[in-house]
Structures are given as C-alpha cells and as structure tokens.
Scaffold this motif. Structure first.
Motif, PDB file in Angstrom:
ATOM      1  N   VAL A  99      -3.023 -56.944  47.199  1.00 30.71           N
ATOM      2  CA  VAL A  99      -2.648 -56.287  48.446  1.00 30.71           C
ATOM      3  C   VAL A  99      -3.645 -56.789  49.471  1.00 30.71           C
ATOM      4  O   VAL A  99      -4.843 -56.525  49.374  1.00 30.71           O
ATOM      5  CB  VAL A  99      -2.687 -54.744  48.340  1.00 30.71           C
ATOM      6  N   GLY A 100      -3.147 -57.579  50.418  1.00 28.40           N
ATOM      7  CA  GLY A 100      -3.983 -58.101  51.493  1.00 28.40           C
ATOM      8  C   GLY A 100      -3.815 -57.266  52.746  1.00 28.40           C
ATOM      9  O   GLY A 100      -2.969 -56.368  52.796  1.00 28.40           O
ATOM     10  N   LEU A 101      -4.621 -57.544  53.740  1.00 30.12           N
ATOM     11  CA  LEU A 101      -4.626 -56.749  54.977  1.00 30.12           C
ATOM     12  C   LEU A 101      -4.661 -55.256  54.647  1.00 30.12           C
ATOM     13  O   LEU A 101      -3.903 -54.469  55.190  1.00 30.12           O
ATOM     14  CB  LEU A 101      -3.407 -57.078  55.838  1.00 30.12           C
ATOM     15  N   ALA A 102      -5.549 -54.884  53.738  1.00 31.13           N
ATOM     16  CA  ALA A 102      -5.594 -53.518  53.226  1.00 31.13           C
ATOM     17  C   ALA A 102      -6.136 -52.495  54.222  1.00 31.13           C
ATOM     18  O   ALA A 102      -5.945 -51.303  54.041  1.00 31.13           O
ATOM     19  CB  ALA A 102      -6.434 -53.468  51.944  1.00 31.13           C
ATOM     20  N   ALA A 103      -6.834 -52.947  55.248  1.00 32.75           N
ATOM     21  CA  ALA A 103      -7.408 -52.059  56.271  1.00 32.75           C
ATOM     22  C   ALA A 103      -8.374 -51.037  55.666  1.00 32.75           C
ATOM     23  O   ALA A 103      -8.426 -49.891  56.094  1.00 32.75           O
ATOM     24  CB  ALA A 103      -6.316 -51.379  57.084  1.00 32.75           C
ATOM     25  N   LYS A 104      -9.123 -51.475  54.653  1.00 33.77           N
ATOM     26  CA  LYS A 104     -10.123 -50.584  54.049  1.00 33.77           C
ATOM     27  C   LYS A 104     -11.182 -50.243  55.105  1.00 33.77           C
ATOM     28  O   LYS A 104     -11.508 -51.098  55.914  1.00 33.77           O
ATOM     29  CB  LYS A 104     -10.802 -51.274  52.848  1.00 33.77           C
ATOM     30  N   PRO A 105     -11.687 -49.072  55.172  1.00 32.82           N
ATOM     31  CA  PRO A 105     -11.583 -47.993  54.199  1.00 32.82           C
ATOM     32  C   PRO A 105     -10.418 -47.028  54.434  1.00 32.82           C
ATOM     33  O   PRO A 105     -10.358 -45.984  53.788  1.00 32.82           O
ATOM     34  CB  PRO A 105     -12.907 -47.259  54.373  1.00 32.82           C
ATOM     35  N   LEU A 106      -9.504 -47.328  55.347  1.00 31.17           N
ATOM     36  CA  LEU A 106      -8.336 -46.466  55.503  1.00 31.17           C
ATOM     37  C   LEU A 106      -7.545 -46.445  54.193  1.00 31.17           C
ATOM     38  O   LEU A 106      -7.558 -47.424  53.441  1.00 31.17           O
ATOM     39  CB  LEU A 106      -7.471 -46.952  56.665  1.00 31.17           C
ATOM     40  N   PRO A 107      -6.843 -45.387  53.899  1.00 32.09           N
ATOM     41  CA  PRO A 107      -6.227 -45.236  52.582  1.00 32.09           C
ATOM     42  C   PRO A 107      -4.933 -46.013  52.343  1.00 32.09           C
ATOM     43  O   PRO A 107      -4.503 -46.144  51.204  1.00 32.09           O
ATOM     44  CB  PRO A 107      -5.956 -43.729  52.501  1.00 32.09           C
ATOM     45  N   PHE A 108      -4.321 -46.571  53.379  1.00 35.12           N
ATOM     46  CA  PHE A 108      -2.984 -47.140  53.237  1.00 35.12           C
ATOM     47  C   PHE A 108      -2.905 -48.271  52.223  1.00 35.12           C
ATOM     48  O   PHE A 108      -1.978 -48.324  51.414  1.00 35.12           O
ATOM     49  CB  PHE A 108      -2.463 -47.600  54.607  1.00 35.12           C
ATOM     50  N   GLY A 109      -3.846 -49.190  52.261  1.00 37.58           N
ATOM     51  CA  GLY A 109      -3.851 -50.300  51.296  1.00 37.58           C
ATOM     52  C   GLY A 109      -4.062 -49.812  49.876  1.00 37.58           C
ATOM     53  O   GLY A 109      -3.441 -50.322  48.940  1.00 37.58           O
ATOM     54  N   TYR A 110      -4.927 -48.825  49.713  1.00 37.54           N
ATOM     55  CA  TYR A 110      -5.155 -48.249  48.387  1.00 37.54           C
ATOM     56  C   TYR A 110      -3.858 -47.663  47.835  1.00 37.54           C
ATOM     57  O   TYR A 110      -3.509 -47.869  46.673  1.00 37.54           O
ATOM     58  CB  TYR A 110      -6.227 -47.160  48.441  1.00 37.54           C
ATOM     59  N   PHE A 111      -3.151 -46.919  48.686  1.00 36.18           N
ATOM     60  CA  PHE A 111      -1.897 -46.295  48.254  1.00 36.18           C
ATOM     61  C   PHE A 111      -0.865 -47.356  47.857  1.00 36.18           C
ATOM     62  O   PHE A 111      -0.164 -47.195  46.852  1.00 36.18           O
ATOM     63  CB  PHE A 111      -1.336 -45.392  49.345  1.00 36.18           C
ATOM     64  N   ARG A 112      -0.777 -48.450  48.638  1.00 35.51           N
ATOM     65  CA  ARG A 112       0.164 -49.525  48.304  1.00 35.51           C
ATOM     66  C   ARG A 112      -0.191 -50.145  46.949  1.00 35.51           C
ATOM     67  O   ARG A 112       0.680 -50.410  46.126  1.00 35.51           O
ATOM     68  CB  ARG A 112       0.165 -50.606  49.391  1.00 35.51           C
ATOM     69  N   ALA A 113      -1.481 -50.369  46.738  1.00 38.25           N
ATOM     70  CA  ALA A 113      -1.920 -50.992  45.482  1.00 38.25           C
ATOM     71  C   ALA A 113      -1.644 -50.088  44.286  1.00 38.25           C
ATOM     72  O   ALA A 113      -1.128 -50.547  43.260  1.00 38.25           O
ATOM     73  CB  ALA A 113      -3.405 -51.333  45.562  1.00 38.25           C
ATOM     74  N   VAL A 114      -1.960 -48.812  44.406  1.00 35.86           N
ATOM     75  CA  VAL A 114      -1.737 -47.874  43.296  1.00 35.86           C
ATOM     76  C   VAL A 114      -0.244 -47.771  42.987  1.00 35.86           C
ATOM     77  O   VAL A 114       0.157 -47.719  41.819  1.00 35.86           O
ATOM     78  CB  VAL A 114      -2.354 -46.493  43.607  1.00 35.86           C
ATOM     79  N   LYS A 115       0.571 -47.784  44.019  1.00 34.92           N
ATOM     80  CA  LYS A 115       2.029 -47.731  43.818  1.00 34.92           C
ATOM     81  C   LYS A 115       2.495 -48.967  43.044  1.00 34.92           C
ATOM     82  O   LYS A 115       3.319 -48.857  42.133  1.00 34.92           O
ATOM     83  CB  LYS A 115       2.744 -47.643  45.164  1.00 34.92           C
ATOM     84  N   LYS A 116       1.958 -50.132  43.374  1.00 36.33           N
ATOM     85  CA  LYS A 116       2.318 -51.361  42.658  1.00 36.33           C
ATOM     86  C   LYS A 116       1.878 -51.299  41.192  1.00 36.33           C
ATOM     87  O   LYS A 116       2.570 -51.796  40.312  1.00 36.33           O
ATOM     88  CB  LYS A 116       1.668 -52.584  43.321  1.00 36.33           C
ATOM     89  N   LEU A 117       0.723 -50.685  40.950  1.00 35.48           N
ATOM     90  CA  LEU A 117       0.212 -50.582  39.583  1.00 35.48           C
ATOM     91  C   LEU A 117       1.002 -49.592  38.732  1.00 35.48           C
ATOM     92  O   LEU A 117       0.985 -49.663  37.507  1.00 35.48           O
ATOM     93  CB  LEU A 117      -1.266 -50.152  39.593  1.00 35.48           C
ATOM     94  N   LYS A 118       1.632 -48.612  39.393  1.00 37.17           N
ATOM     95  CA  LYS A 118       2.386 -47.559  38.705  1.00 37.17           C
ATOM     96  C   LYS A 118       1.492 -46.757  37.762  1.00 37.17           C
ATOM     97  O   LYS A 118       1.862 -46.448  36.631  1.00 37.17           O
ATOM     98  CB  LYS A 118       3.583 -48.144  37.962  1.00 37.17           C
ATOM     99  N   ILE A 119       0.304 -46.449  38.254  1.00 41.74           N
ATOM    100  CA  ILE A 119      -0.664 -45.642  37.512  1.00 41.74           C
ATOM    101  C   ILE A 119      -1.149 -44.540  38.456  1.00 41.74           C
ATOM    102  O   ILE A 119      -1.301 -44.765  39.652  1.00 41.74           O
ATOM    103  CB  ILE A 119      -1.847 -46.514  37.020  1.00 41.74           C
ATOM    104  N   LYS A 120      -1.385 -43.354  37.923  1.00 41.92           N
ATOM    105  CA  LYS A 120      -1.843 -42.245  38.758  1.00 41.92           C
ATOM    106  C   LYS A 120      -3.153 -42.588  39.445  1.00 41.92           C
ATOM    107  O   LYS A 120      -4.038 -43.198  38.840  1.00 41.92           O
ATOM    108  CB  LYS A 120      -2.021 -40.983  37.913  1.00 41.92           C
ATOM    109  N   ARG A 121      -3.273 -42.165  40.716  1.00 44.15           N
ATOM    110  CA  ARG A 121      -4.487 -42.447  41.488  1.00 44.15           C
ATOM    111  C   ARG A 121      -5.754 -42.014  40.786  1.00 44.15           C
ATOM    112  O   ARG A 121      -6.759 -42.692  40.825  1.00 44.15           O
ATOM    113  CB  ARG A 121      -4.434 -41.747  42.858  1.00 44.15           C
ATOM    114  N   LYS A 122      -5.711 -40.873  40.114  1.00 41.93           N
ATOM    115  CA  LYS A 122      -6.910 -40.355  39.461  1.00 41.93           C
ATOM    116  C   LYS A 122      -7.388 -41.247  38.324  1.00 41.93           C
ATOM    117  O   LYS A 122      -8.517 -41.122  37.866  1.00 41.93           O
ATOM    118  CB  LYS A 122      -6.684 -38.926  38.951  1.00 41.93           C
ATOM    119  N   ASN A 123      -6.534 -42.169  37.889  1.00 41.97           N
ATOM    120  CA  ASN A 123      -6.888 -43.075  36.795  1.00 41.97           C
ATOM    121  C   ASN A 123      -7.171 -44.504  37.247  1.00 41.97           C
ATOM    122  O   ASN A 123      -7.246 -45.419  36.434  1.00 41.97           O
ATOM    123  CB  ASN A 123      -5.774 -43.101  35.741  1.00 41.97           C
ATOM    124  N   VAL A 124      -7.333 -44.693  38.573  1.00 36.69           N
ATOM    125  CA  VAL A 124      -7.600 -46.015  39.125  1.00 36.69           C
ATOM    126  C   VAL A 124      -8.975 -46.013  39.786  1.00 36.69           C
ATOM    127  O   VAL A 124      -9.278 -45.126  40.578  1.00 36.69           O
ATOM    128  CB  VAL A 124      -6.516 -46.416  40.151  1.00 36.69           C
TER     129      VAL A 124
END
Length: 115
Positions: A85-110
């Motif tokens: 996931v590029g252009l993640a705009a860290k530390p904003l959460p949007f890129g993190y959410f996109r990446a976790v969705k792609k992984l298909k794993i609960k956020r608490k486990n990433v």
C-alpha cells in the motif's frame, strides 16, 4: 495516534516465536530505515533478505506500507516479493486500514514495524 508496545534494534530481531507469543498474525512493514538502509534506497539492511525468508517459512503474512509514491513503493515491494500500500499518508489511519483489509486479518492481530 500509535505508540510502540515493543521496541527492537532492527526488524531482524523480530522472531516468529515473538509474534506467536503476542498473537500477532501479520506484519505491516515500512521501507526506509526499516527494510532498506536509507531513505529512497533499495538496498536491504543486513540480514533482511534472510529475515523475510524466515517469516515466509513461518507463514507470517507481510505487506509493505509506505508513504512513497505508488510507483516507487511498488518497485521496492516487487523487489522483495511483497504486496504494498503506497501513498499511505502515515501516521493517518487510512493507509493502515487499506492494508489490513487487503490482509484479511483483524487489526488487533496486525503489527506495524517501522522507525
């Protein structure tokens, strides 16, 4: 927004055993100064290629999460065989959410790994 729960001297110090003990099932990896030796550099830090291999062997899903432009992020991710996931705009959460969705794993486990 985010604060570290664990601090390591290098990404290569993170082991599959540590991940299992802490119920971490996947990793989001920064590039600059984490996997690579410097900003905008494709040269991997010492031991990172073997570490990536060890994580794959342990079936740990990994993904690059980078603020870099998509073309640069994809080029680096392709060089190490990971999704990105590029252009993640860290530390904003949007890129993190996109990446976790792609992984298909609960956020608490990433876990997020970066400098």
């Amino acid at each position: 927004m985010f604060k570290p729960h664990h601090i390591f001297g290098a990404v290569t110090e993170i082991t599959p055993e540590f991940l299992e003990k802490n119920n971490i099932k996947a990793l989001l990896l920064d590039v600059d100064n984490t996997l690579s030796v410097a900003h905008a550099n494709k040269t991997l830090r010492n031991g990172v290629a073997q570490w990536l291999s060890d994580m794959r062997e342990a079936d740990i899903p990994m993904m690059i999460l980078s603020n870099a432009k998509k073309k640069r992020a994809i080029r680096f991710a392709d060089s190490v065989g990971l999704d990105v996931v590029g252009l993640a705009a860290k530390p904003l959460p949007f890129g993190y959410f996109r990446a976790v969705k792609k992984l298909k794993i609960k956020r608490k486990n990433v876990a997020i790994v970066g400098d």
